[in-house]
Design a protein around this motif. Structure first.
Motif, PDB file in Angstrom:
ATOM      1  N   ASP A 119       0.823  -1.214   0.000  1.00 19.97           N
ATOM      2  CA  ASP A 119       0.000   0.000   0.000  1.00 19.97           C
ATOM      3  C   ASP A 119       0.856   1.264   0.000  1.00 19.97           C
ATOM      4  O   ASP A 119       2.088   1.216   0.024  1.00 19.97           O
ATOM      5  CB  ASP A 119      -1.025  -0.021   1.134  1.00 19.97           C
ATOM      6  CG  ASP A 119      -0.410   0.219   2.493  1.00 19.97           C
ATOM      7  OD1 ASP A 119       0.823   0.117   2.634  1.00 19.97           O
ATOM      8  OD2 ASP A 119      -1.169   0.498   3.443  1.00 19.97           O
ATOM      9  N   CYS A 120       0.173   2.396  -0.027  1.00 14.48           N
ATOM     10  CA  CYS A 120       0.819   3.692  -0.251  1.00 14.48           C
ATOM     11  C   CYS A 120       1.901   4.020   0.763  1.00 14.48           C
ATOM     12  O   CYS A 120       2.892   4.655   0.419  1.00 14.48           O
ATOM     13  CB  CYS A 120      -0.242   4.798  -0.273  1.00 14.48           C
ATOM     14  SG  CYS A 120      -1.279   4.836   1.209  1.00 14.48           S
TER      15      CYS A 120
ATOM     16  N   MET B  72      -8.294  -0.048   1.709  1.00 14.55           N
ATOM     17  CA  MET B  72      -7.249   0.351   2.652  1.00 14.55           C
ATOM     18  C   MET B  72      -7.308  -0.544   3.885  1.00 14.55           C
ATOM     19  O   MET B  72      -8.276  -1.273   4.088  1.00 14.55           O
ATOM     20  CB  MET B  72      -7.446   1.806   3.085  1.00 14.55           C
ATOM     21  CG  MET B  72      -8.803   2.085   3.706  1.00 14.55           C
ATOM     22  SD  MET B  72      -9.069   3.820   4.116  1.00 14.55           S
ATOM     23  CE  MET B  72      -8.055   3.989   5.594  1.00 14.55           C
ATOM     24  N   CYS B 137      -7.609   6.678  -1.148  1.00 15.02           N
ATOM     25  CA  CYS B 137      -6.199   6.916  -0.799  1.00 15.02           C
ATOM     26  C   CYS B 137      -5.859   8.407  -0.780  1.00 15.02           C
ATOM     27  O   CYS B 137      -6.323   9.165  -1.638  1.00 15.02           O
ATOM     28  CB  CYS B 137      -5.299   6.185  -1.792  1.00 15.02           C
ATOM     29  SG  CYS B 137      -3.547   6.249  -1.369  1.00 15.02           S
ATOM     30  N   HIS B 143      -7.760   3.256  -4.382  1.00 13.57           N
ATOM     31  CA  HIS B 143      -7.416   2.521  -3.162  1.00 13.57           C
ATOM     32  C   HIS B 143      -5.935   2.672  -2.885  1.00 13.57           C
ATOM     33  O   HIS B 143      -5.187   3.240  -3.705  1.00 13.57           O
ATOM     34  CB  HIS B 143      -7.824   1.045  -3.291  1.00 13.57           C
ATOM     35  CG  HIS B 143      -7.144   0.315  -4.421  1.00 13.57           C
ATOM     36  ND1 HIS B 143      -5.833  -0.052  -4.364  1.00 13.57           N
ATOM     37  CD2 HIS B 143      -7.604  -0.079  -5.635  1.00 13.57           C
ATOM     38  CE1 HIS B 143      -5.506  -0.662  -5.488  1.00 13.57           C
ATOM     39  NE2 HIS B 143      -6.566  -0.692  -6.289  1.00 13.57           N
ATOM     40  N   CYS B 144      -5.528   2.173  -1.728  1.00 10.74           N
ATOM     41  CA  CYS B 144      -4.146   2.402  -1.282  1.00 10.74           C
ATOM     42  C   CYS B 144      -3.134   1.395  -1.823  1.00 10.74           C
ATOM     43  O   CYS B 144      -1.924   1.630  -1.705  1.00 10.74           O
ATOM     44  CB  CYS B 144      -4.096   2.381   0.250  1.00 10.74           C
ATOM     45  SG  CYS B 144      -4.988   3.774   0.986  1.00 10.74           S
ATOM     46  N   PHE B 145      -3.606   0.282  -2.413  1.00 13.34           N
ATOM     47  CA  PHE B 145      -2.653  -0.778  -2.798  1.00 13.34           C
ATOM     48  C   PHE B 145      -2.096  -0.505  -4.190  1.00 13.34           C
ATOM     49  O   PHE B 145      -2.385  -1.205  -5.156  1.00 13.34           O
ATOM     50  CB  PHE B 145      -3.311  -2.154  -2.656  1.00 13.34           C
ATOM     51  CG  PHE B 145      -3.619  -2.452  -1.225  1.00 13.34           C
ATOM     52  CD1 PHE B 145      -2.638  -2.942  -0.379  1.00 13.34           C
ATOM     53  CD2 PHE B 145      -4.873  -2.167  -0.688  1.00 13.34           C
ATOM     54  CE1 PHE B 145      -2.898  -3.171   0.968  1.00 13.34           C
ATOM     55  CE2 PHE B 145      -5.142  -2.387   0.655  1.00 13.34           C
ATOM     56  CZ  PHE B 145      -4.154  -2.890   1.482  1.00 13.34           C
TER      57      PHE B 145
END
Lengths: 168, 168
Positions: A119-120, B72, B137, B143-145
């Motif tokens: 993830d980020c 997330m 995100c 999204h965060c991925f």
């Protein structure tokens, strides 16, 4: 500390005004069952980019590549993630046993890796997997998220596919 | 220690030889936007069944109810989960700010709760959410991925939907 992948990516985005990696990645094939052709220095560099917690662990989510169901969340240490990448199957770190946990070792319910993401902020791993046997949970259910909150309480909302005494 | 939901459920399964809750739960509607009609004693009992870690936190995964994408993973303390249940929207605990984090408070990207689940050993929460604005995100992505492992490195594989400087 490893360089933050988040900072790198955002700098790249700002620099180029868009997302230079996206198109290329879209056409990439999914992972093969192993990464033995990837050199170990690359793997080590990739492991350095993970934000391990103060126990040296990172949470790893397994999602069923076919159904999209979230199967489980468990933990990986550096060795577990390295082994996951090398062998193309989910290998966790068992916090209770303090040992590598090769998912499916005793049950046969191996999780073959289709894709793995970070993830980020680099502190959570997401895997797309083929769940062998269609059962991820030690209770004999398809996935571990068996309790649903309804009317003020957690109720069991997933059927047992196979009696766990027949699995282990 | 709270009673283990896992033990309870497995005992019930063994006792009755099947999964007595499943059929009933299948026909239940998804959550409404709040649980104000649920009494606080029930909520407290449900919170007691969560296996909080030694920092009093539990990881919470947000999944897009429409697409199935994992948006997330963040953390909740008891207050955050209680607020999530009471308000019908994802409220996390910010470990960096040591404060409740009402997702979407500054961005408008609220996560409205459709369903919330707990896993077999009570130590991970999974939410099905409606992601307002389609962006979860802080980098402006869905999204965060955003990093995918390909050819030995993490590559950005999600487009920026909106420049984060326009969001915050």
């Amino acid at each position: 500390m490893a360089p933050s992948p988040q900072t790198d990516a955002r700098e790249k985005d700002h620099e180029k005004g868009s997302d230079p990696f996206f198109d290329a990645c879209e056409i990439m094939p999914t992972m093969t069952t192993d990464n033995v052709n990837v050199d170990s220095a690359s793997i080590e560099a990739a492991l350095d980019q993970v934000s391990w917690n103060d126990q040296g662990l990172v949470p790893a989510i397994a999602q069923d590549a076919a159904s999209g169901d979230i199967l489980m969340m468990a933990w990986m240490n550096r060795e577990a993630l390295a082994t996951t990448l090398a062998e193309g199957r989910a290998v966790y770190w068992s916090r209770s046993r303090s040992a590598l946990w090769r998912k499916g070792e005793s049950s046969g319910h191996v999780q073959n890796l289709k894709e793995i993401r970070l993830d980020c902020d680099g502190d959570t791993v997401l895997m797309q997997v083929d769940q062998i046997g269609g059962i991820a949970c030690h209770t004999g259910r398809r996935h571990c998220f068996m309790y649903r909150f309804d009317d003020g309480e957690w109720s069991v909302c997933e059927p047992v596919v196979k009696d766990p005494t027949e699995i282990y």
